[in-house]
Design a protein around this motif. Structure first.
Motif, short mmCIF file in Angstrom:
data_model
loop_
_atom_site.label_atom_id
_atom_site.label_comp_id
_atom_site.label_asym_id
_atom_site.label_seq_id
_atom_site.Cartn_x
_atom_site.Cartn_y
_atom_site.Cartn_z
N ASN A 30 -18.79 -37.99 32.88
CA ASN A 30 -19.01 -36.65 33.40
C ASN A 30 -19.94 -36.70 34.61
OD1 ASN A 30 -17.58 -34.64 32.08
ND2 ASN A 30 -18.90 -34.79 30.30
N ASN A 31 -21.04 -37.41 34.46
CA ASN A 31 -21.95 -37.59 35.57
C ASN A 31 -22.73 -38.88 35.41
OD1 ASN A 31 -24.58 -37.16 34.19
ND2 ASN A 31 -23.87 -35.04 33.95
N GLN A 33 -26.63 -40.57 36.38
CA GLN A 33 -27.98 -40.24 36.82
C GLN A 33 -28.76 -41.53 37.04
OE1 GLN A 33 -29.80 -36.99 34.52
NE2 GLN A 33 -27.83 -36.64 33.52
N TYR A 35 -32.69 -43.04 37.14
CA TYR A 35 -34.06 -42.78 36.72
C TYR A 35 -34.96 -43.92 37.16
CZ TYR A 35 -32.56 -39.05 33.54
OH TYR A 35 -32.05 -37.88 33.01
N HIS A 45 -36.67 -38.58 36.61
CA HIS A 45 -35.32 -38.36 37.12
C HIS A 45 -35.32 -38.42 38.64
CE1 HIS A 45 -31.84 -35.88 38.40
NE2 HIS A 45 -31.26 -36.57 37.45
N LEU A 48 -28.85 -36.91 40.27
CA LEU A 48 -27.65 -36.79 39.43
C LEU A 48 -26.45 -36.64 40.35
CD1 LEU A 48 -27.14 -34.52 36.32
CD2 LEU A 48 -25.54 -34.40 38.22
N ARG A 50 -22.23 -35.98 40.11
CA ARG A 50 -21.16 -35.61 39.19
C ARG A 50 -19.93 -36.44 39.50
NH1 ARG A 50 -23.62 -31.40 36.88
NH2 ARG A 50 -24.91 -30.06 38.18
N PHE A 88 -33.06 -47.31 36.36
CA PHE A 88 -31.98 -47.28 35.39
C PHE A 88 -30.88 -46.33 35.84
CE2 PHE A 88 -33.92 -49.52 31.83
CZ PHE A 88 -35.28 -49.42 32.11
N THR A 92 -23.30 -39.82 31.32
CA THR A 92 -22.81 -39.01 30.21
C THR A 92 -21.30 -39.15 30.23
OG1 THR A 92 -22.69 -37.00 31.55
CG2 THR A 92 -24.71 -37.38 30.30
N LEU A 100 -27.19 -39.54 27.07
CA LEU A 100 -27.18 -40.51 28.14
C LEU A 100 -27.01 -41.91 27.57
CD1 LEU A 100 -30.19 -39.21 30.30
CD2 LEU A 100 -27.78 -39.20 30.96
N TYR B 33 -33.29 -34.26 23.24
CA TYR B 33 -32.77 -35.59 22.92
C TYR B 33 -33.92 -36.51 22.53
CZ TYR B 33 -29.12 -33.70 26.01
OH TYR B 33 -28.18 -32.90 26.60
N TYR B 35 -34.63 -40.68 22.30
CA TYR B 35 -34.19 -42.03 22.62
C TYR B 35 -35.30 -42.98 22.20
CZ TYR B 35 -30.94 -39.69 25.88
OH TYR B 35 -29.97 -38.90 26.45
N LEU B 43 -32.70 -49.06 26.24
CA LEU B 43 -32.81 -47.63 25.96
C LEU B 43 -31.62 -47.18 25.13
CD1 LEU B 43 -34.08 -46.52 29.42
CD2 LEU B 43 -34.90 -45.46 27.33
N PHE B 45 -29.88 -44.06 22.62
CA PHE B 45 -29.83 -42.69 22.14
C PHE B 45 -30.01 -42.65 20.62
CE2 PHE B 45 -28.34 -38.43 21.60
CZ PHE B 45 -27.48 -38.45 20.51
N GLY B 99 -24.60 -31.32 28.45
CA GLY B 99 -23.56 -31.65 29.41
C GLY B 99 -24.08 -32.04 30.77
N GLN B 100 -23.65 -31.37 31.79
CA GLN B 100 -23.90 -31.82 33.15
C GLN B 100 -25.25 -31.35 33.68
OE1 GLN B 100 -20.97 -32.34 35.91
NE2 GLN B 100 -19.24 -31.96 34.60
N THR B 102 -29.49 -32.24 34.20
CA THR B 102 -30.52 -33.26 34.27
C THR B 102 -31.36 -33.26 33.00
OG1 THR B 102 -30.63 -33.10 36.67
CG2 THR B 102 -32.56 -34.01 35.54
N GLN B 103 -31.62 -34.43 32.47
CA GLN B 103 -32.52 -34.56 31.33
C GLN B 103 -33.89 -34.99 31.84
OE1 GLN B 103 -30.97 -36.83 28.01
NE2 GLN B 103 -28.91 -36.03 28.32
N TYR B 104 -34.91 -34.25 31.41
CA TYR B 104 -36.29 -34.52 31.81
C TYR B 104 -37.02 -35.16 30.65
CZ TYR B 104 -35.12 -31.47 35.68
OH TYR B 104 -34.52 -30.91 36.78
N PHE B 105 -37.64 -36.29 30.92
CA PHE B 105 -38.25 -37.09 29.87
C PHE B 105 -39.75 -36.86 29.75
CE2 PHE B 105 -35.13 -40.13 28.22
CZ PHE B 105 -34.06 -39.85 29.04
#
Lengths: 112, 114
Positions: A30-31, A33, A35, A45, A48, A50, A88, A92, A100, B33, B35, B43, B45, B99-100, B102-105
């Motif tokens: 899907n996309n 990313q 990091y 981050h 990203l 797509r 990294f 997804t 991820l 999430y 991890y 890393l 999940f 989904g689409q 950004t994931q912020y850690f």
């Protein structure tokens, strides 16, 4: 199991040079990313992209995505010592649409 | 909030003890999430929450691992009867939606099981 494989595993360059890091993956995404991680702690981050995009820019960063080759590249221009970190790529997957899946990472050292 | 926060920063425990790790996501983020990062496995999940439900628990390595999320906000990851192989950095991330996005850690919790 790892979805992404980064290349090279380690990269050492002089400050001011460009750094190119590559990532390949195995299944449709899907996309993707990118990091950055300093000192083995939190992930920052960067960008990203797509699956329907081919290129994105953010400041000194340029990311490309080639879905036909299942690969992406991260270019850092005019590198600085502060760019020293682990990088990294993470994807997804189409069937997952949430979690991820990370590659093993690239260690970048920028010499002042 | 300003970012994802996790506590404690570091945890040292003895083999066989239970531990609880906490994650406070960014305010308004519905997806959360967990991890973990270890030298041997990279890393990985663990579990994903959408609101208070966990539609994907596929990464939990054993039934000693469990997680919950209450009020659509704070999450707790519990490891029962810890083993030395549980030693790792446990990272939490949140995103506005699944989904689409950004994931912020967060900064992670470094767990050491002696």
């Amino acid at each position: 199991s790892q979805q992404g494989e980064e290349d090279p595993q380690a990269l050492s360059i002089q400050e001011g040079e460009n750094a190119t890091m590559n990532c390949s993956y195995k299944t449709s995404i899907n996309n993707l990313q990118w990091y950055r991680q300093n000192s083995g702690r939190g992930l920052v981050h960067l960008i990203l992209i797509r699956s329907n995009e081919r290129e994105k820019h953010s400041g000194r960063l340029r990311v490309t995505l080639d879905t036909s080759k299942k690969s992406s590249s991260l270019l850092i221009t005019a590198s600085r010592a502060a760019d020293t970190a682990s990088y990294f790529c993470a994807t997804t997957l189409e069937e997952s649409n949430s979690k991820l899946t990370f590659g093993k990472g690239i260690t970048l050292s920028v010499r002042p | 909030g300003a970012g994802v926060s996790q506590s404690p920063s570091n945890k040292v425990t003895e083999k066989g003890k239970d531990v609880e790790l906490r994650c406070d996501p960014i305010s308004g983020h519905t997806a959360l999430y967990w991890y973990r990062q270890s030298l041997g496995q990279g890393l990985e999940f663990l579990i994903y929450f959408q609101g208070n439900s966990a539609p994907d628990k596929s990464g939990l390595p054993s039934d000693r691992f469990s997680a919950e999320r209450t009020g659509g906000s704070v999450s707790t990851l519990t490891i029962q009867r810890t083993q030395q192989e549980d030693s790792a950095v446990y990272l939490c991330a949140s995103s506005r939606d699944r989904g689409q996005e950004t994931q912020y850690f967060g900064p992670g919790t470094r767990l050491l099981v002696l």
